[in-house]
Design a protein around this motif. Sequence first.
Motif, short mmCIF file in Angstrom:
data_model
loop_
_atom_site.label_atom_id
_atom_site.label_comp_id
_atom_site.label_asym_id
_atom_site.label_seq_id
_atom_site.Cartn_x
_atom_site.Cartn_y
_atom_site.Cartn_z
N LEU A 167 0.84 -1.20 0.00
CA LEU A 167 0.00 0.00 0.00
C LEU A 167 0.87 1.25 0.00
CD1 LEU A 167 -3.10 0.50 0.11
CD2 LEU A 167 -2.83 0.86 2.56
N GLY A 168 1.88 1.28 0.88
CA GLY A 168 2.79 2.41 0.92
C GLY A 168 3.59 2.55 -0.36
N THR A 169 3.97 1.42 -0.95
CA THR A 169 4.72 1.44 -2.21
C THR A 169 3.88 2.03 -3.33
OG1 THR A 169 5.96 -0.52 -1.52
CG2 THR A 169 5.95 0.01 -3.87
N ILE A 170 2.60 1.64 -3.39
CA ILE A 170 1.70 2.18 -4.42
C ILE A 170 1.59 3.69 -4.29
CG2 ILE A 170 -0.75 2.29 -5.08
CD1 ILE A 170 -0.86 -0.74 -4.55
N LYS A 175 1.81 8.75 -6.56
CA LYS A 175 1.45 10.06 -6.05
C LYS A 175 1.84 11.16 -7.04
CE LYS A 175 5.67 11.20 -3.44
NZ LYS A 175 6.56 10.14 -3.90
N ASP A 176 1.16 12.30 -6.94
CA ASP A 176 1.57 13.47 -7.70
C ASP A 176 1.70 14.65 -6.74
OD1 ASP A 176 -1.00 14.39 -7.16
OD2 ASP A 176 -1.73 14.08 -9.20
N GLU A 177 1.82 15.86 -7.28
CA GLU A 177 2.04 17.03 -6.42
C GLU A 177 0.86 17.33 -5.51
OE1 GLU A 177 0.16 18.38 -10.21
OE2 GLU A 177 1.85 17.08 -9.68
N TRP A 182 -4.76 6.76 -6.41
CA TRP A 182 -4.93 5.31 -6.33
C TRP A 182 -5.17 4.71 -7.71
CZ3 TRP A 182 -3.20 3.59 -2.07
CH2 TRP A 182 -3.51 4.17 -0.84
N PRO A 183 -4.50 3.62 -8.05
CA PRO A 183 -4.91 2.86 -9.24
C PRO A 183 -6.32 2.32 -9.02
CG PRO A 183 -2.76 2.14 -8.44
CD PRO A 183 -3.33 3.04 -7.39
#
Length: 215
Positions: A167-170, A175-177, A182-183
């Motif tokens: 979850l943290g890796t995703i 992430k963006d600015e 989420w996919p």
Amino acid sequence: QIQVKFRNEKRAKAGLLRGREFFMKDMYSFHPDQDSLDKYYDEVKAAYFRIYERLGLKDLTYLTYSSGGAFSKYSHEFQTLIDAGEDHIYICPKCKIAVNREIIEEQKSCPVCGNTDLTEAKAIEVGNIFKLGTKFSNAFEMKYMDAAGVAREVIMGCYGMGPSRILGTIVEVFKDEKGIVWPASVSPFKVHLLSLKENAAAEKIYQELLQNNIE
């Protein structure tokens, strides 16, 4: 099994990426011979990559050779490339596999093709699999009876994946600015509708979404 685990982690950092409390998926397999283990091991390896593909991580995730410790020459990690990663891996561009830095001194080339032109990258481990052999089955004197009634050793495999770490890796990957992106495969809802006050227009949109089976 998927359950909460606790570990006295001395290198805890970065929230979900390395914590002392985390979700872990554990699986073990039990086999009558080495060929059976080898076949199932490859099936699990392929299944893990299908999971990472559904999560949108497959193109960034490498099967990585690491130390097998007391069990075997190698174990296999699944390492996803992210700048926030704490592992360093060495990627073979020909085979699309990698070697963990922990064994790079004893394994300076690709274990598959022998290529020595490896590319270093930062990554985080999102899964691992390894062949336990008979270390634990023998310790517990666990055997099976074959067709002839002879007691035989049980050969084991072990397969782990950390859903909370993934979850943290995703988050780190997508992430963006503005924050988390989420996919669709892991998004808790298809739409987040925010109404700042009682609003007939918002309520109308909400009801239309429900009628069209949109979460």
